[in-house]
Design a protein around this motif. Sequence first.
Motif, PDB file in Angstrom:
ATOM      1  N   GLU A 377       0.821  -1.213   0.000  1.00  0.00           N
ATOM      2  CA  GLU A 377       0.000   0.000   0.000  1.00  0.00           C
ATOM      3  C   GLU A 377       0.851   1.258   0.000  1.00  0.00           C
ATOM      4  O   GLU A 377       0.503   2.254  -0.632  1.00  0.00           O
ATOM      5  CB  GLU A 377      -0.977  -0.028   1.179  1.00  0.00           C
ATOM      6  CG  GLU A 377      -2.114  -0.995   0.892  1.00  0.00           C
ATOM      7  CD  GLU A 377      -3.201  -1.006   1.946  1.00  0.00           C
ATOM      8  OE1 GLU A 377      -3.393   0.025   2.618  1.00  0.00           O
ATOM      9  OE2 GLU A 377      -3.854  -2.054   2.101  1.00  0.00           O
ATOM     10  N   LYS A 381       0.731   3.927  -3.072  1.00  0.00           N
ATOM     11  CA  LYS A 381       0.526   5.372  -2.910  1.00  0.00           C
ATOM     12  C   LYS A 381       1.496   6.136  -3.790  1.00  0.00           C
ATOM     13  O   LYS A 381       1.151   7.147  -4.392  1.00  0.00           O
ATOM     14  CB  LYS A 381       0.792   5.770  -1.452  1.00  0.00           C
ATOM     15  CG  LYS A 381      -0.461   5.942  -0.656  1.00  0.00           C
ATOM     16  CD  LYS A 381      -0.253   6.975   0.466  1.00  0.00           C
ATOM     17  CE  LYS A 381      -1.516   7.046   1.284  1.00  0.00           C
ATOM     18  NZ  LYS A 381      -1.527   6.072   2.389  1.00  0.00           N
ATOM     19  N   TYR A 409     -10.157   2.091  -3.230  1.00  0.00           N
ATOM     20  CA  TYR A 409     -10.779   2.176  -1.916  1.00  0.00           C
ATOM     21  C   TYR A 409     -12.166   1.541  -1.989  1.00  0.00           C
ATOM     22  O   TYR A 409     -12.934   1.804  -2.908  1.00  0.00           O
ATOM     23  CB  TYR A 409     -10.872   3.638  -1.502  1.00  0.00           C
ATOM     24  CG  TYR A 409     -11.432   3.835  -0.111  1.00  0.00           C
ATOM     25  CD1 TYR A 409     -10.599   3.810   1.003  1.00  0.00           C
ATOM     26  CD2 TYR A 409     -12.789   4.046   0.085  1.00  0.00           C
ATOM     27  CE1 TYR A 409     -11.096   3.990   2.273  1.00  0.00           C
ATOM     28  CE2 TYR A 409     -13.310   4.224   1.363  1.00  0.00           C
ATOM     29  CZ  TYR A 409     -12.457   4.190   2.458  1.00  0.00           C
ATOM     30  OH  TYR A 409     -12.954   4.373   3.709  1.00  0.00           O
ATOM     31  N   SER A 410     -12.468   0.722  -1.010  1.00  0.00           N
ATOM     32  CA  SER A 410     -13.750   0.012  -1.037  1.00  0.00           C
ATOM     33  C   SER A 410     -14.739   0.607  -0.048  1.00  0.00           C
ATOM     34  O   SER A 410     -14.418   0.867   1.102  1.00  0.00           O
ATOM     35  CB  SER A 410     -13.506  -1.459  -0.702  1.00  0.00           C
ATOM     36  OG  SER A 410     -14.652  -2.003  -0.088  1.00  0.00           O
ATOM     37  N   SER A 411     -15.989   0.803  -0.515  1.00  0.00           N
ATOM     38  CA  SER A 411     -17.039   1.342   0.349  1.00  0.00           C
ATOM     39  C   SER A 411     -17.307   0.395   1.510  1.00  0.00           C
ATOM     40  O   SER A 411     -17.693   0.799   2.581  1.00  0.00           O
ATOM     41  CB  SER A 411     -18.321   1.512  -0.460  1.00  0.00           C
ATOM     42  OG  SER A 411     -18.743   0.254  -0.936  1.00  0.00           O
ATOM     43  N   LYS A 414     -13.677  -0.189   3.675  1.00  0.00           N
ATOM     44  CA  LYS A 414     -13.089   1.093   4.115  1.00  0.00           C
ATOM     45  C   LYS A 414     -11.565   1.074   4.023  1.00  0.00           C
ATOM     46  O   LYS A 414     -10.856   1.600   4.883  1.00  0.00           O
ATOM     47  CB  LYS A 414     -13.498   1.426   5.566  1.00  0.00           C
ATOM     48  CG  LYS A 414     -14.999   1.442   5.818  1.00  0.00           C
ATOM     49  CD  LYS A 414     -15.633   2.712   5.267  1.00  0.00           C
ATOM     50  CE  LYS A 414     -17.144   2.699   5.476  1.00  0.00           C
ATOM     51  NZ  LYS A 414     -17.864   3.337   4.368  1.00  0.00           N
ATOM     52  N   LYS A 415     -11.050   0.401   3.052  1.00  0.00           N
ATOM     53  CA  LYS A 415      -9.607   0.386   2.800  1.00  0.00           C
ATOM     54  C   LYS A 415      -9.378  -0.014   1.348  1.00  0.00           C
ATOM     55  O   LYS A 415     -10.338  -0.310   0.627  1.00  0.00           O
ATOM     56  CB  LYS A 415      -8.909  -0.568   3.763  1.00  0.00           C
ATOM     57  CG  LYS A 415      -9.393  -1.992   3.620  1.00  0.00           C
ATOM     58  CD  LYS A 415      -8.548  -2.957   4.442  1.00  0.00           C
ATOM     59  CE  LYS A 415      -8.834  -4.363   3.966  1.00  0.00           C
ATOM     60  NZ  LYS A 415      -8.410  -5.432   4.757  1.00  0.00           N
ATOM     61  N   MET A 416      -8.111  -0.060   0.942  1.00  0.00           N
ATOM     62  CA  MET A 416      -7.801  -0.421  -0.431  1.00  0.00           C
ATOM     63  C   MET A 416      -8.004  -1.920  -0.646  1.00  0.00           C
ATOM     64  O   MET A 416      -7.583  -2.732   0.172  1.00  0.00           O
ATOM     65  CB  MET A 416      -6.348  -0.057  -0.756  1.00  0.00           C
ATOM     66  CG  MET A 416      -6.003   1.407  -0.552  1.00  0.00           C
ATOM     67  SD  MET A 416      -6.894   2.492  -1.660  1.00  0.00           S
ATOM     68  CE  MET A 416      -5.873   2.366  -3.129  1.00  0.00           C
ATOM     69  N   ILE A 441     -12.723  10.610  -1.186  1.00  0.00           N
ATOM     70  CA  ILE A 441     -13.577   9.581  -0.600  1.00  0.00           C
ATOM     71  C   ILE A 441     -14.788  10.233   0.074  1.00  0.00           C
ATOM     72  O   ILE A 441     -15.929   9.792  -0.088  1.00  0.00           O
ATOM     73  CB  ILE A 441     -12.760   8.752   0.417  1.00  0.00           C
ATOM     74  CG1 ILE A 441     -11.738   7.916  -0.351  1.00  0.00           C
ATOM     75  CG2 ILE A 441     -13.658   7.852   1.249  1.00  0.00           C
ATOM     76  CD1 ILE A 441     -10.675   7.287   0.500  1.00  0.00           C
ATOM     77  N   TYR A 462     -14.151   3.294  -5.010  1.00  0.00           N
ATOM     78  CA  TYR A 462     -14.112   4.748  -5.139  1.00  0.00           C
ATOM     79  C   TYR A 462     -12.920   5.166  -6.000  1.00  0.00           C
ATOM     80  O   TYR A 462     -11.785   4.838  -5.694  1.00  0.00           O
ATOM     81  CB  TYR A 462     -13.976   5.391  -3.756  1.00  0.00           C
ATOM     82  CG  TYR A 462     -15.224   5.289  -2.908  1.00  0.00           C
ATOM     83  CD1 TYR A 462     -16.385   4.674  -3.386  1.00  0.00           C
ATOM     84  CD2 TYR A 462     -15.243   5.815  -1.618  1.00  0.00           C
ATOM     85  CE1 TYR A 462     -17.525   4.585  -2.601  1.00  0.00           C
ATOM     86  CE2 TYR A 462     -16.383   5.729  -0.820  1.00  0.00           C
ATOM     87  CZ  TYR A 462     -17.513   5.108  -1.315  1.00  0.00           C
ATOM     88  OH  TYR A 462     -18.634   5.016  -0.532  1.00  0.00           O
TER      89      TYR A 462
END
Length: 625
Positions: A377, A381, A409-411, A414-416, A441, A462
């Motif tokens: 991660e 970035k 990013y996942s709804s 709440k993370k990648m 986000i 997202y």
Amino acid sequence: METKQFKAESKRLLDLMINSIYTHREIFLRELISNSSDAIDKIYYKALTDDSITFEKDNYFIKVSIDRENRELRISDTGIGMTKEELDDNLGVIAKSGSLKFKKENELKDGHDIIGQFGVGFYSAFLVADSVTVISKAFGADEAYRWESKGVDGYTIEPYTKDSVGTEIILKIKENTEDESFDNYLEEYTIKSIIKKYSDFIRYPIKMDISSKRLKEGSEEEYENYIEEQTVNSMVPIWKKNKKELTEEDYSKFYSEKHYGFDKPIKYVHISVDGAVSYNAILYIPEKTPFDFYTKEYEKGLELYSNGVLIMNKCGDLLPDYFGFVKGIVDSEDLSLNISREILQHDRQLKLIAKNIKNKIKNELENLIKNEREKYEVFYKSFGRQLKYGIYSEYGNNKDVLQDLLMFYSSKEKKMVTLSEYVSRMPEEQKYIYYAAGESIERIEKLPQTEVVLDKGYEILYFTDDIDEFSIKMLMNYKEKEFKSVSSGDIGIENDENENSSDLNEENKELFEYMKNVLSDKVKDVKASKRLKNHPVCLSNEGDLSIEMEKILNSMPDSQNIKADKILEINLNHDVFKSIKDAFNNDKDKLDLYTNLLYNQALLIEGLSISDPVEFTNNICKLMY
Ligand code: ADP
Ligand code: MG
């Protein structure tokens, strides 16, 4: 003393050589040192087959010395030396390589270490010298000879006295000219640096007398100069050392010594391949984005060595653009070099190496995702954008290499997450991979279009990077699941409450028609929404160009006012709709006002700008009195 002409149209050739083959004068030292190393190698190879010769490593070395007063630079070696005939043949005939002949005669297959092959490197001495003297005593010979040349005019050979076997080359360094300083080549520091740069991994010691200062004996403040013979080159490159003997520390040290970056690399890979093409490499995946990485100035590439001799500082062909962040070195004995040994001749081997390296990097990154997620991660970035750009730039051609390296990013989480993780969680009836594009986000979370998808319990990716939606359009699908924007016209979800939306559209046909005329070409249509729950309106779009893409394209320097096909969707269950209907039946002026207001609100929610903000506020005021 005999004076002879160079053979082989040599005057012109020599001129050409000296002035056009090489791009950097400093490589003369690389060439002469390589020749010395070859000469020592030749004794080494003889010793392998001839028991009467013993090769004691300590006796073999190269020495570089500087005599500033006389403007002389000397390169001597304890190699095999040259007979009179060989001086004549090898140094008198341009483009004749004694080393190539040696390789052939001794049937040394590819993979041996002798560097010379073109028979021109020696003459690069004239890049910095007015005259070149070679004193040499051949292995097994009784006599030594002195060869001298001032360039195009030819050369002389005469007998000379030299006790030990080997060769000594004396360069009379040119005087400075208006645009160039040759004094440089008489500086200890410069010479040492050039050796380090090109010849650090020559397998025999390259010695120099290095001057330093030290405290005088018995004194605490008085210094004295002293000279000490030092070996300047490291000889065994780290990439040829045994991996087991190297620590993480060694690799990090090499990274910073090479100035690959100021960061600590996230990952290193040490590769030794023996096969269709053989090479050694050390590759690094950096942690931080170099300041110029996303600019045109950034130059990708790996250092390229052939037989431990530096050929290119940055060989771009070794890396695809999307892995352009990778740093490191490649060393191969299988490369076809051109005559200046600065460029590669034809690149079949290079292509093979590049392909191999590409796969290694891909595997390495995939392993990071699997085993060291946090590190990945951090990497993502810094360089995720480059991977996404890689998919976009070649029309999705690199899909197979790159798609499993993507993260969004996942709804839900709440993370990648990766696409593969997303798809593995999809409920059976879910047809599409949903995404929502927006600036951040936080903003996307507030988009009314996400409501119905989230209510269904579906996950939304997202997209907050400019490039995201563009590269996904190139990808089109992942594991046969199509990507779908939550803002697209048909999102493939029927909202139970709005089930008969086609009936509803029919029912309100005249109203929607009227509203559409009010907005004229700003929207393509006005429709009953299937996706809204709490919000009165939203914009969706038809066709390939999304509203988010419109935003991005129009923010570019030479944009041409591109327009996505927008649909104004109305939530028929919202109280606002009652007022609209009321206005339609009783007060058309009011409906005009409402229509414009609702449209502008939808724009604001999308993060688009309102074309006439003053009119918008005036309209709001009209509702207040
Ligand atoms: P190449 O190294 O490509 O063969 P060069 O022009 O550099 O071409 O050298 C020509 C030839 O001169 C070499 O092949 C080698 O036979 C001979 N030679 C040059 N330098 C030395 C040296 N220091 N000791 C022994 N032979 C040398
Ligand atoms: Mg050479």
